[in-house]
Scaffold this active site. Structure first.
Site, PDB file in Angstrom:
ATOM      1  N   ILE A 179      48.286  44.145  36.277  1.00 38.58           N
ATOM      2  CA  ILE A 179      47.747  43.560  35.046  1.00 38.58           C
ATOM      3  C   ILE A 179      46.226  43.398  35.121  1.00 38.58           C
ATOM      4  CG2 ILE A 179      47.724  41.423  33.682  1.00 38.58           C
ATOM      5  CD1 ILE A 179      50.770  41.209  34.235  1.00 38.58           C
ATOM      6  N   ASP A 218      39.253  41.397  44.485  1.00 39.55           N
ATOM      7  CA  ASP A 218      40.631  41.427  44.988  1.00 39.55           C
ATOM      8  C   ASP A 218      40.579  41.140  46.485  1.00 39.55           C
ATOM      9  OD1 ASP A 218      43.347  42.831  43.536  1.00 39.55           O
ATOM     10  OD2 ASP A 218      43.461  42.524  45.707  1.00 39.55           O
ATOM     11  N   VAL A 223      41.283  34.649  46.864  1.00 41.00           N
ATOM     12  CA  VAL A 223      41.151  33.409  46.089  1.00 41.00           C
ATOM     13  C   VAL A 223      41.590  32.178  46.888  1.00 41.00           C
ATOM     14  CG1 VAL A 223      41.343  34.563  43.840  1.00 41.00           C
ATOM     15  CG2 VAL A 223      43.403  33.608  44.945  1.00 41.00           C
ATOM     16  N   TYR A 281      57.156  29.874  41.770  1.00 38.76           N
ATOM     17  CA  TYR A 281      56.350  30.622  40.794  1.00 38.76           C
ATOM     18  C   TYR A 281      56.287  29.894  39.455  1.00 38.76           C
ATOM     19  CZ  TYR A 281      54.711  34.744  38.177  1.00 38.76           C
ATOM     20  OH  TYR A 281      54.002  35.609  37.383  1.00 38.76           O
ATOM     21  N   LYS A 283      52.964  28.382  37.579  1.00 42.34           N
ATOM     22  CA  LYS A 283      52.471  28.863  36.285  1.00 42.34           C
ATOM     23  C   LYS A 283      52.434  27.731  35.261  1.00 42.34           C
ATOM     24  CE  LYS A 283      51.589  33.104  37.540  1.00 42.34           C
ATOM     25  NZ  LYS A 283      50.178  33.534  37.647  1.00 42.34           N
TER      26      LYS A 283
HETATM   27  N1  LIG Z   1      54.109  41.579  36.158  1.00 44.87           N
HETATM   28  C1  LIG Z   1      54.602  40.635  35.377  1.00 44.87           C
HETATM   29  O1  LIG Z   1      55.664  40.789  34.788  1.00 44.87           O
HETATM   30  C2  LIG Z   1      53.845  39.373  35.180  1.00 44.87           C
HETATM   31  C3  LIG Z   1      54.296  38.516  34.169  1.00 44.87           C
HETATM   32  C4  LIG Z   1      53.619  37.347  33.932  1.00 44.87           C
HETATM   33  C5  LIG Z   1      52.520  37.031  34.689  1.00 44.87           C
HETATM   34  N2  LIG Z   1      52.101  37.859  35.671  1.00 44.87           N
HETATM   35  C6  LIG Z   1      50.914  37.462  36.433  1.00 44.87           C
HETATM   36  O2  LIG Z   1      49.930  38.456  36.297  1.00 44.87           O
HETATM   37  C7  LIG Z   1      49.074  38.444  37.421  1.00 44.87           C
HETATM   38  C8  LIG Z   1      48.962  39.841  37.994  1.00 44.87           C
HETATM   39  O3  LIG Z   1      50.267  40.248  38.386  1.00 44.87           O
HETATM   40  P1  LIG Z   1      50.686  41.762  38.583  1.00 44.87           P
HETATM   41  O4  LIG Z   1      52.042  41.896  38.042  1.00 44.87           O
HETATM   42  O5  LIG Z   1      49.630  42.648  38.125  1.00 44.87           O
HETATM   43  O6  LIG Z   1      50.830  41.759  40.178  1.00 44.87           O
HETATM   44  P2  LIG Z   1      50.372  42.819  41.280  1.00 44.87           P
HETATM   45  O7  LIG Z   1      51.057  42.364  42.507  1.00 44.87           O
HETATM   46  O8  LIG Z   1      50.573  44.191  40.790  1.00 44.87           O
HETATM   47  O9  LIG Z   1      48.809  42.566  41.402  1.00 44.87           O
HETATM   48  C9  LIG Z   1      48.313  41.372  41.914  1.00 44.87           C
HETATM   49  C10 LIG Z   1      46.940  41.630  42.481  1.00 44.87           C
HETATM   50  O10 LIG Z   1      46.469  40.392  42.999  1.00 44.87           O
HETATM   51  C11 LIG Z   1      45.919  40.626  44.282  1.00 44.87           C
HETATM   52  N3  LIG Z   1      46.008  39.436  45.106  1.00 44.87           N
HETATM   53  C12 LIG Z   1      47.102  38.913  45.706  1.00 44.87           C
HETATM   54  N4  LIG Z   1      46.760  37.843  46.444  1.00 44.87           N
HETATM   55  C13 LIG Z   1      45.433  37.685  46.285  1.00 44.87           C
HETATM   56  C14 LIG Z   1      44.501  36.751  46.818  1.00 44.87           C
HETATM   57  N5  LIG Z   1      44.869  35.787  47.655  1.00 44.87           N
HETATM   58  N6  LIG Z   1      43.209  36.850  46.427  1.00 44.87           N
HETATM   59  C15 LIG Z   1      42.818  37.837  45.599  1.00 44.87           C
HETATM   60  N7  LIG Z   1      43.658  38.766  45.099  1.00 44.87           N
HETATM   61  C16 LIG Z   1      44.950  38.678  45.447  1.00 44.87           C
HETATM   62  C17 LIG Z   1      46.733  41.753  44.845  1.00 44.87           C
HETATM   63  O11 LIG Z   1      46.032  42.425  45.886  1.00 44.87           O
HETATM   64  C18 LIG Z   1      46.937  42.628  43.623  1.00 44.87           C
HETATM   65  O12 LIG Z   1      45.892  43.540  43.456  1.00 44.87           O
HETATM   66  C19 LIG Z   1      49.657  37.424  38.382  1.00 44.87           C
HETATM   67  O13 LIG Z   1      49.008  36.178  38.217  1.00 44.87           O
HETATM   68  C20 LIG Z   1      51.078  37.322  37.909  1.00 44.87           C
HETATM   69  O14 LIG Z   1      51.672  36.093  38.270  1.00 44.87           O
HETATM   70  C21 LIG Z   1      52.746  39.031  35.932  1.00 44.87           C
END
Ligand SMILES: NC(=O)c1ccc[n+]([C@@H]2O[C@H](COP(=O)([O-])OP(=O)(O)OC[C@H]3O[C@@H](n4cnc5c(N)ncnc54)[C@H](O)[C@@H]3O)[C@@H](O)[C@H]2O)c1
Ligand SMILES: NC(=O)c1ccc[n+]([C@@H]2O[C@H](COP(=O)([O-])OP(=O)(O)OC[C@H]3O[C@@H](n4cnc5c(N)ncnc54)[C@H](O)[C@@H]3O)[C@@H](O)[C@H]2O)c1
Lengths: 259, 260
Positions: A20, A39, A63, A158, A162
C-alpha cells in the site's frame, strides 16, 4: 477542474517499499508531489525512489527507532525544503489467536503500528506546522484499517493497534488544529498485498472457507492498491481542507453491514 | 485534463441554494450533466441557468413519491441513464424536543428521512437497471451524537445514515454504491437564522463565549464551506472511490474527534 492538488507537495511515506505504501507513493508522485519513501528495507526504499524518477528520495527508517525516524524526516526536509504531508503507513500483522500470541510479538506489533505512528508524528509535526504557517495545507494521513473499526478473530493485537491509531489521530487532529495541520486515518479492508497473502491461510483455516470466498462474501471483492491510494491522496490534498480527526473507511461495505 | 465526472449524469435534490447548489456547480465543472431539483422550481431554474450548459432544473418536493419518481424517470429518459444521485434536500426545526409538536417533528422527518428514502430507492432502482451508480446522502455529524434543539433533525440524519448503509449492502451486487457525508456546521441559510437561539440555549454568554460563531471556531476551527462538502461529494461520485460503499464520511474540522 482536474486532478487533486498535489503538484509540488512535499510528502513522506513510511513503509513505502512494498504494498500500500508503494502505491501511495506512486499516486502522490503521479499528481506532481515530491515523495520521500522510507522503509526498514533500505535497499527497497532506495530502489523504489529511483523508480519514481529524479526529485524523489529513498531513505531507511525503522519506525521503532526515534533516531532513525528523526533522521529520515530531517533528510526529507533537507531534500525538499520542507514537508507538507506525512503518510504513516508502515505496519505489520499477526494472525494468531489471542491466547496463543507471544507477549513479545504483541509488544513488537504495538511498537511498530502504534508507537511508530507516534514517533513519526512527533518528528514531523514541527516541519508540518512550519509549512502550514507558510500557507500550505499541511496534513498527516495514518493508515489504520477496518480492523480498527470492528473485531476480526486472529487479529487481536492488530485490531487493538489500528483502533489505537484511529483514536490517536483524533487527538492529534485537535492538538495540531491551531497549527494548521490536519490529521486523518484511512481504514481499508483486505487489499491484495504481501501482508494479506501472509494472513490468508490462517483466516481460511479459521473460517473454513477459501480466503477468496471470505473476501467475496464480506467485501464484494478485494479493494485495489489504487483505491486506497486515491483516498489517501484525497485526504492528503487541499480538497479535504476542512477534514480533520476523521477516519475514512473503504471496505466494500464490510463494516457497514450487520450480517 | 478531463473532469472527474466526465460523461456522468447526476441529480441533486435541494439544489437551488447552499450545499446542494455547490455540489451541482462542482459536478458540472467536473464534466457531469447535472439536474438540479428543488421544492423551489424557479430558483432551481435560475441556478441551472447560471451554471450554464450541462445543467437543467426540475421542480420536485422530495416528500412526494410521485414527484420523486417522475424526477428520476425524467432524468433517465432525458439523459439515457443515471449515474449519481445526491440526497441533499433538508430542513430543520430548532426547538427543544420536550414540548415540541408532533407536526413539527413529522415535518422534518418527512424531508430529511422520508425524502432520502424516496430519493435513494428510486435512484438506486434506475441505476441498477443500467449497471450501477453512486448514491450520496448529505447527512450530518448530528447523526452521531445528541444534538440539543434539533432532535428531529439529528434523528432523521441518523436514520438517513443507516438507510444509506442498508441500501449499500442490499445493492452492492447491482453495482450501486451508497455513502453518507456528515458535515459539521456550514454557514448556510439553514444555520444563519438560528445562531442566537443556539447561543442562548447553550449558555455561551455565561461561559464567556461571545457568540455562536466564536463557539464554532472553538469546536471546529471555523465554519466549513459548501465547496468543501462538494469536493467530498465529487470524490464519492467519481470512480476513484470505487471501493467506498456503506461508508460514513465526516468533514467537520475536528468537531466529532474531541469529547471536550
Ligand atoms: N493489505 C491490507 O489488506 C491492509 C488493510 C488495511 C490496512 N493495511 C495497512 O496498510 C499498511 C501497509 O500494509 P501492506 O499491506 O502494504 O503491507 P506490506 O507488508 O506489503 O508492506 C509493509 C511495509 O512496511 C515495512 N515495514 C515493516 N516494519 C517496518 C518498520 N519497523 N519500519 C519501517 N517500515 C516497516 C515493510 O518493510 C513493508 O515495506 C499497514 O499499516 C497495514 O496495517 C493493510
Ligand atoms: N448547513 C449546515 O451546517 C449543514 C450541516 C450538515 C448537513 N447539512 C445538510 O445539507 C443539506 C443542505 O443544507 P443547506 O445548509 O444547503 O440548507 P439550505 O436551507 O440552504 O438549502 C436547502 C435546500 O433544500 C430545499 N428543500 C427544502 N425542502 C425541500 C423538499 N421538501 N423538497 C425539495 N427540496 C427541498 C430548499 O428549497 C433549499 O434550496 C441538508 O440536508 C442539510 O441538512 C447542512
Amino acid at each position: 477542474m482536474s486532478d487533486l492538488e498535489l503538484e509540488g507537495r512535499r510528502a513522506h511515506v513510511t513503509g513505502a517499499a512494498s504494498g500500500i505504501g508503494w502505491a501511495i507513493a506512486q499516486r502522490l508522485a503521479a499528481g506532481g508531489a515530491r515523495v520521500a519513501i522510507s522503509d526498514i528495507d533500505e535497499a527497497g526504499a532506495i530502489a523504489r525512489a529511483a523508480e519514481l524518477g529524479s526529485g524523489h528520495l529513498g531513505v531507511r527508517a525503522n519506525v521503532r527507532s526515534m533516531d532513525e525516524v528523526t533522521a529520515a524526516l530531517a533528510a526529507t526536509v533537507d531534500a525538499f525544503g520542507g514537508l507538507d504531508l506525512l503518510v504513516n503507513n508502515a505496519g505489520i500483522e499477526i494472525g494468531v489467536p489471542v491466547v496463543e500470541t507471544d507477549e513479545a510479538d504483541f509488544m513488537r506489533l504495538m511498537d511498530i503500528n502504534v508507537t511508530g505512528v507516534f514517533r513519526c508524528t512527533k518528528a514531523a509535526a514541527g516541519a508540518l506546522a512550519e509549512a502550514a504557517a507558510a500557507g500550505s495545507d499541511a496534513a498527516i494521513v495514518n493508515i489504520a484499517s477496518v480492523a480498527g473499526v470492528g473485531g476480526v478473530p486472529l487479529l487481536g493485537a492488530y485490531c487493538a493497534s489500528k483502533a489505537a491509531v484511529i483514536r490517536f489521530s483524533e487527538v492529534c487532529a485537535i492538538e495540531l488544529r491551531e497549527a494548521g495541520v490536519r490529521v486523518n486515518a484511512v481504514c481499508p479492508a483486505f487489499i491484495d498485498t504481501p501482508m494479506v497473502q501472509r494472513l490468508a491461510p490462517a483466516v481460511a483455516a479459521m473460517t473454513g472457507m477459501e480466503f477468496g470466498d471470505v473476501v467475496a462474501v464480506k467485501q464484494g471483492r478485494y479493494g485495489t492498491l489504487e483505491e486506497v491510494a486515491e483516498v489517501v491522496a484525497f485526504l492528503g490534498s487541499s480538497e479535504a481542507g476542512w477534514t480533520t480527526g476523521s477516519h475514512y473507511v473503504l471496505d466494500g461495505g464490510l463494516s457497514g453491514g450487520l450480517l | 485534463m478531463a473532469g472527474r465526472l466526465e460523461g456522468k449524469v447526476a441529480v441533486v435534490t435541494g439544489a437551488a441554494q447552499g450545499i446542494g447548489l455547490a455540489i451541482a456547480t462542482r459536478y458540472a465543472a467536473e464534466g457531469a450533466t447535472v439536474v438540479l431539483s428543488d421544492l423551489d422550481a424557479d430558483r432551481a431554474q435560475a441556478a441551472a441557468a447560471a451554471i450554464g450548459p450541462g445543467a437543467t432544473a426540475v421542480g420536485c418536493d422530495v416528500t412526494d413519491e410521485g414527484q420523486v419518481a417522475s424526477l428520476i424517470a425524467g432524468v433517465v429518459e432525458g439523459h439515457g441513464g443515471l449515474d449519481v444521485a445526491v440526497a441533499n434536500a433538508g430542513v430543520a426545526v430548532v426547538a427543544p424536543a420536550v414540548g415540541q409538536s408532533l407536526a413539527d417533528w413529522r415535518k422534518v422527518i418527512a424531508v430529511n428521512l422520508d425524502g432520502v428514502f424516496l430519493t435513494l430507492t428510486h435512484a438506486a432502482g434506475a441505476m441498477a437497471a443500467s449497471g450501477g451508480g453512486s448514491l450520496v446522502t448529505i447527512a450530518s455529524v448530528t447523526a452521531q451524537a445528541g444534538s440539543p434543539l434539533i432532535a428531529s433533525y439529528a434523528a432523521a440524519k441518523a436514520g438517513a445514515v443507516n438507510l444509506t448503509k442498508t441500501i449499500a449492502v442490499e445493492m452492492r451486487d447491482h453495482g450501486v454504491r451508497a455513502n453518507a457525508i456528515c458535515p459539521g456546521f456550514i454557514d448556510t441559510e439553514l444555520v444563519k437564522p438560528h445562531k442566537q437561539t443556539f447561543a442562548d440555549a447553550l449558555g455561551l454568554q455565561a461561559m464567556g463565549i461571545p457568540d455562536f460563531d466564536a463557539f464554532i471556531a472553538m469546536k471546529q476551527g471555523r465554519y466549513g464551506t459548501e465547496e468543501e462538502v462538494a469536493a467530498l461529494a465529487t470524490f464519492l461520485a467519481s470512480d476513484r472511490s470505487g471501493f467506498c460503499t456503506a461508508g460514513e464520511y465526516n468533514l467537520d474540522g475536528g468537531l466529532r474527534a474531541s469529547l471536550l
